[in-house]
Design an enzyme around this catalytic site. Structure first.
Site, short mmCIF file in Angstrom:
data_model
loop_
_atom_site.label_atom_id
_atom_site.label_comp_id
_atom_site.label_asym_id
_atom_site.label_seq_id
_atom_site.Cartn_x
_atom_site.Cartn_y
_atom_site.Cartn_z
N GLU A 238 7.50 2.01 0.67
CA GLU A 238 6.38 2.53 1.73
C GLU A 238 6.04 3.54 2.24
OE1 GLU A 238 5.15 -0.06 5.02
OE2 GLU A 238 6.37 0.43 3.70
N GLU A 268 -4.89 3.35 4.73
CA GLU A 268 -3.76 3.99 3.91
C GLU A 268 -4.24 3.32 2.97
OE1 GLU A 268 -0.24 4.23 6.49
OE2 GLU A 268 0.04 3.03 5.72
N ASP A 434 6.52 -0.03 10.26
CA ASP A 434 7.68 0.58 9.83
C ASP A 434 8.49 -1.22 10.30
OD1 ASP A 434 7.74 2.91 8.37
OD2 ASP A 434 8.06 3.28 10.91
#
Length: 445
Positions: A238, A268, A434
């Protein structure tokens, strides 16, 4: 969308996850800035915060874009002053923090047996799902991360936030040095997981280059040579916000060849695309990216990982990527595994997985009860779709229609896309990524 998710009920299984766990202190960003007398400054995206000026500049940069970010505060005294003032705000509250701990909570809520390898102190232990096991021998001290939240449309002097989001600052030595690493991997043979998840590697960027390389090599050594595991479980990495692209390049080249799956958002993805020598798309295109922009970047990253995975032993070659943004989620998978150790992901489950993760993100943002997929309880007056019914990818028009998931492909990859039910007035912005990645994994394995 609910029907798609309920068409498949995943069986509970065992998940081991490390490394970052902490206490989040969540406060209203602008109230803290006013208390600290910090005003907008020239927007600059600093890799680390070293002064009050770089604090103002970096927060201005992300606030004006409505983008999430996490930065390390180098000065411990400065961080202590900020967190002290934050703790005095009446609206402040503590909650579970750290990608590993947040994902562990969601895994447990979805019925999985979870082994968490992270720093868990007394207060954090009380916030974790009661079924979560924690690894012995890791620091019992709770590390604090400051979560500065702001709603859409709020004004900070001359700046206005285009959407609700958060800015995170830390001075966390336990997680920034990945101290739980050794004890976490030592615990795996006894636990015998069916999925291993690694998170928190972004926090290494605050260290010296020598230390970064040393810890990344130790991480790869640990995952290449699992200790007496009876099976070869898939391994998911992750990602999170990284400001230092040189560090991200080291992380990508060192770890991506040895994982089966990666989870990441639009900022990201661009950082990874850029550090892997992608040049066709610019940073501004990833503020609210089109499907084609994302797909181009994903294809490039897969191709680069393939190239850097060809040299060495034990590679998995990263054959799954779960991308999420405000408007849509996308899971890309290799059609054919290129390496013997690579886990084979199901295309049928990927279709359900991307829908389940999209549904979970909307429910989490609106703080709806019964977040568990399969028990969805949506109030449709509080959510809406921002995704167009028709869109173009590589010259081909795709129509979403009544389907909650649409697929398209290249010669090497297959993509599954699901639109997001966006919350009108989100009450939670922390941990959405998450929740998304962990939900997607439960429905994929």
């Amino acid at each position: 969308m609910i029907e798609t998710v309920q068409s498949y009920k995943p069986a509970p299984f065992k998940i081991a996850i490390g490394y970052n766990a902490n206490l989040d202190l969540i406060i209203p960003a602008l109230e803290l800035m006013e208390k600290l007398s910090v005003k907008p400054s020239n927007p600059i995206d600093w890799a680390n915060i070293s002064s009050w000026e770089t604090f103002a500049q970096t927060f201005s940069y992300y606030f004006s874009r409505g983008s999430a970010a996490e930065r390390f505060v180098i000065d411990g005294d400065m961080f202590d002053k900020i967190t002290h003032e934050a703790s005095l705000l009446p609206e402040g509250n503590y909650s579970t923090g750290g990608n590993a701990a947040l994902m562990a909570n969601n895994f447990a809520a979805l019925g999985c047996t979870v082994n968490l390898g992270g720093a868990v102190g007394k207060k954090l232990k009380g916030l974790l799902h009661p079924s979560i096991r924690t690894v012995d021998g890791i620091s019992p001290k709770d590390e604090i991360h400051l979560i500065m939240e702001y709603p859409k449309g709020i004004q900070w002097h001359n700046l206005t936030s285009p959407r609700a989001n958060r800015f995170i600052i830390t001075h966390d030595m336990t997680n920034s040095q990945v101290k739980p690493l050794e004890q976490f991997h030592f615990s795996l043979p006894h636990f015998q997981p069916q999925l291993v998840v690694l998170a928190g590697l972004h926090l290494l960027e605050s260290n010296s280059e020598e230390f970064q390389i040393q810890r990344l090599k130790q991480i790869v050594l640990s995952i290449k040579e699992p200790r007496a595991l009876s099976s070869d479980p898939p391994l998911h990495l992750e990602l999170a916000s990284v400001g230092d692209l040189e560090y991200l390049k080291k992380l990508a080249h060192t770890t991506l060849p040895f994982v089966d799956s990666v989870g990441l958002n639009e900022q990201e993805l661009f950082a990874l695309y850029q550090t892997l020598e992608g040049t066709a798309h610019k940073k501004e295109e990833f503020v609210s990216p089109t499907v084609e922009t994302v797909a181009d970047a994903v294809v490039h990253v897969f191709n680069q990982v393939t190239t850097i995975s060809m040299d060495g032993i034990g590679q998995r070659g990263m054959n799954r990527m779960h991308f999420h943004s405000l408007h849509f989620h996308l899971i890309a998978q290799r059609k054919k595994n290129l390496f013997p150790k690579a886990f084979k992901w199901s295309e049928e489950r990927a279709r359900v997985s991307v829908a389940a993760a999209s549904l979970a993100s909307g429910m989490k943002a609106c703080d709806f009860p019964n977040l568990q997929s399969g028990k969805a309880n949506l109030e449709f007056s509080k959510v809406h779709l921002l995704f167009p019914e028709r869109f173009v990818v590589w010259g081909k028009e795709l129509v979403l229609g009544d389907s909650s998931v649409i697929s398209f492909e290249t010669e090497q990859l297959i993509f599954f896309l699901s639109p997001v039910l966006v919350c009108h007035s989100p009450t939670k912005t922390v941990g959405l990524g998450d929740t998304i990645s962990s939900t997607g994994l439960v429905f994929s394995v």
